[in-house]
Design a protein around this motif. Structure first.
Motif, PDB file in Angstrom:
ATOM      1  N   ALA A 116       0.338  -9.907   5.082  1.00 33.83           N
ATOM      2  CA  ALA A 116      -0.430  -8.920   5.859  1.00 33.83           C
ATOM      3  C   ALA A 116      -0.425  -7.566   5.149  1.00 33.83           C
ATOM      4  CB  ALA A 116       0.165  -8.805   7.264  1.00 33.83           C
ATOM      5  N   GLN A 117       0.744  -7.200   4.588  1.00 28.96           N
ATOM      6  CA  GLN A 117       0.844  -5.908   3.871  1.00 28.96           C
ATOM      7  C   GLN A 117      -0.089  -5.878   2.673  1.00 28.96           C
ATOM      8  OE1 GLN A 117       4.863  -5.367   2.461  1.00 28.96           O
ATOM      9  NE2 GLN A 117       5.594  -5.027   4.542  1.00 28.96           N
ATOM     10  N   VAL A 118      -0.072  -6.951   1.898  1.00 28.85           N
ATOM     11  CA  VAL A 118      -0.879  -7.001   0.669  1.00 28.85           C
ATOM     12  C   VAL A 118      -2.371  -6.950   1.010  1.00 28.85           C
ATOM     13  CG1 VAL A 118      -1.567  -8.584  -1.190  1.00 28.85           C
ATOM     14  CG2 VAL A 118       0.847  -8.046  -0.818  1.00 28.85           C
ATOM     15  N   LEU A 119      -2.797  -7.696   2.017  1.00 27.35           N
ATOM     16  CA  LEU A 119      -4.229  -7.718   2.366  1.00 27.35           C
ATOM     17  C   LEU A 119      -4.711  -6.334   2.810  1.00 27.35           C
ATOM     18  CD1 LEU A 119      -4.386 -11.145   4.247  1.00 27.35           C
ATOM     19  CD2 LEU A 119      -5.396 -10.636   2.018  1.00 27.35           C
ATOM     20  N   ARG A 120      -3.786  -5.554   3.388  1.00 28.94           N
ATOM     21  CA  ARG A 120      -4.196  -4.236   3.913  1.00 28.94           C
ATOM     22  C   ARG A 120      -3.967  -3.101   2.928  1.00 28.94           C
ATOM     23  NH1 ARG A 120      -1.229  -6.043   9.185  1.00 28.94           N
ATOM     24  NH2 ARG A 120      -2.887  -7.348   9.985  1.00 28.94           N
ATOM     25  N   ASP A 121      -3.333  -3.385   1.794  1.00 25.44           N
ATOM     26  CA  ASP A 121      -2.959  -2.325   0.851  1.00 25.44           C
ATOM     27  C   ASP A 121      -4.201  -1.754   0.169  1.00 25.44           C
ATOM     28  OD1 ASP A 121      -1.989  -0.819  -1.340  1.00 25.44           O
ATOM     29  OD2 ASP A 121      -0.174  -2.045  -1.428  1.00 25.44           O
ATOM     30  N   ARG A 122      -4.484  -0.469   0.438  1.00 23.99           N
ATOM     31  CA  ARG A 122      -5.718   0.138  -0.089  1.00 23.99           C
ATOM     32  C   ARG A 122      -5.688   0.341  -1.605  1.00 23.99           C
ATOM     33  NH1 ARG A 122      -9.100   2.181   4.154  1.00 23.99           N
ATOM     34  NH2 ARG A 122     -10.531   2.774   2.506  1.00 23.99           N
ATOM     35  N   ARG A 123      -4.490   0.202  -2.214  1.00 23.91           N
ATOM     36  CA  ARG A 123      -4.444   0.334  -3.682  1.00 23.91           C
ATOM     37  C   ARG A 123      -4.966  -0.941  -4.351  1.00 23.91           C
ATOM     38  NH1 ARG A 123       1.749   1.206  -4.361  1.00 23.91           N
ATOM     39  NH2 ARG A 123       1.579  -0.474  -2.855  1.00 23.91           N
TER      40      ARG A 123
END
Ligand code: HEM
Length: 420
Positions: free
Chosen positions: A74-81
């Motif tokens: 979930a963190q990776v999918l949402r990471d704007r970088r």
């Protein structure tokens, strides 16, 4: 240039890649569970478990860092970088798609183009629009089941779950009644491309179907320009005339809704029916209380997600789960694995409509690429499964099922059933 009728050089390249690509991959990367997944399996769960057993980032020989954990996914999918494209501006796997003339539209774009195009498509998915489509979805479900019932035995995918999303997106775009048959015929080919190009024949069929779709959209744009209606093509045509979108972007946006909205929704309905019929106590619970429809949809999406992967690309060196990830190194989130993460789901391999207090599944991805069609898919799944349960309470499997062994899409391709 690759055209709707095809180019010989392009075909040779596709044929070469298809013929030699898989065996070479198999030889070079034996024993790598992610590669085994890419090569196709009927049951990915043992492979997910192998990858989960090691570090949070599974380093695949296929040049990807693979994530099976829910929280990290979930963190990776949402990471704007993280982006969709590599630093060269192309999304992974683009070469083959370019050769068949398919532009992924917003699926393969980063901001600012992604933001601009997504905003244009958004009005087709507002709660007001979804509520308005519901009546049409119910009507199509009943029509399809009327025909199926007359046959006695039927195929749940071919006769019900397959045609429904094509009809729905046809309505959403504003396809005219007289074009329904061709929209459906070519739609089946267009939708299948989400699974990748499997053969030269498939590449050729896709070019023809895609060409026919683009011609249809071009014609419809002219019609709607003269007389706008309450549909997406009319709205997009107005945006085109105001200079917010180019003609090519507009056409690709229409086509991407077909690629993303057909197979996924079909498999949501197919996987939901399969999960219910395989778990008779849950099927009984749903038949007694059709208001459980939305729960059936969410649990199906968690238990057997139609979409299996989301990929993100760093454009700068970043830290993920304590590890340094270099520029352009693909991070692949396995959505189906994350949805069965025992750290966040109790008895993850059990289909259970009474789940509560657990995090949302990742089947619609996350962040700025969160599925734009999610409200439509949820409504279609709810209506389709509800109508099926109400009209065919005695539904049962009537022959061998055929599972698709795809790393991208989970579902069954052949699902014989009967209700008599
Ligand atoms: C159960 C059904 C569906 C599932 C499981 C599903 C899944 C997904 C996933 C996982 C993504 C994100 C890919 C990523 O993060 O890179 C996505 C994006 C997208 N989906 Fe869906 N989808 C479904 C139905 C639909 C429908 C019905 C439509 C349209 C009519 C649709 C249109 C799109 C579009 C246009 C995108 C790109 C969004 C963006 O990049 O901003 N999907 N979908």
């Amino acid at each position: 240039m690759v055209t709707a009728t095809g180019s010989h050089a392009g075909d040779l390249l596709i044929g070469f890649q298809l013929k030699f690509g898989r065996p070479l991959l198999k030889m070079a990367m034996a024993g790598d569970p992610y590669v085994e997944l890419l090569l196709g399996t009927d049951d990915p769960r043992p492979l997910y478990d192998k990858m989960r057993a090691g570090q949070p980032l599974f380093r695949s020989k296929a040049n990807a860092l693979v994530i099976t954990q829910h929280t990290l996914g979930a963190q990776v999918l949402r990471d704007r970088r993280l982006k969709i494209c590599h630093t060269n501006g192309k999304p992974p796997g683009r070469e083959l798609m370019d050769k068949i003339g398919w532009d992924g539209s917003i699926l393969g774009l980063d901001p600012p183009d992604h933001t601009r195009l997504r905003r244009l498509a958004q009005p087709a998915f507002t709660p007001r629009k979804i509520a308005a489509y519901r009546v049409g979805v119910e009507r199509v479900c009943h029509e399809l089941l009327d025909a199926a019932q007359r046959r006695g035995e039927f195929d749940l995918i071919r006769d019900y779950a397959g045609p429904l999303p094509i009809a729905v997106i046809g309505d959403l775009l504003g396809i005219r009644e007289s074009d329904h048959e061709m929209f459906y015929r070519h739609g089946r080919v267009i939708g299948s491309i989400i699974d990748g190009v499997k053969s030269l024949a498939m590449a050729r069929d896709f070019r023809v179907a895609h060409g026919a779709y683009l011609d249809l959209f071009r014609e419809l744009i002219q019609v709607r320009r003269a007389a706008p209606e309450d549909d997406l093509i009319s709205e997009l045509t107005a945006a085109r005339d105001e200079g917010a979108v180019t003609e090519k972007e507009l056409l690709d946006l229409c086509a991407v809704l077909a690629v993303t909205g057909f197979e996924t929704t079909t498999n949501l309905i197919g996987n939901g029916t399969l999960a219910l019929l395989s778990n008779p106590e849950q099927w009984e619970m749903f038949k007694k209380d059709p208001e459980l429809g939305p729960k059936v949809v969410e649990e199906t999406l968690r238990y057997d997600s139609p979409a299996l992967q989301g990929t993100r690309i760093p454009h700068e060196e970043i830290e993920v789960a304590g590890e340094t990830v270099g520029v352009d190194r693909a991070l692949v989130v396995l959505l189906g694995a994350a949805n069965h993460d025992p750290e966040v789901y109790r008895d993850p391999d059990t289909f259970d409509l009474t789940r509560e207090g657990e995090p949302d599944h990742l089947s619609f991805s996350g962040g700025i690429h969160f599925c734009i069609g999610a409200p439509l898919a949820r409504m279609e799944g709810d209506v389709a499964l509800r109508v099926l349960a109400e009209r065919m309470p005695g539904l049962r499997v009537a022959g061998p099922l055929k599972r698709r062994s795809s790393p991208v899409i989970s579902g069954v391709s052949s699902f014989p059933v009967t209700s008599i």
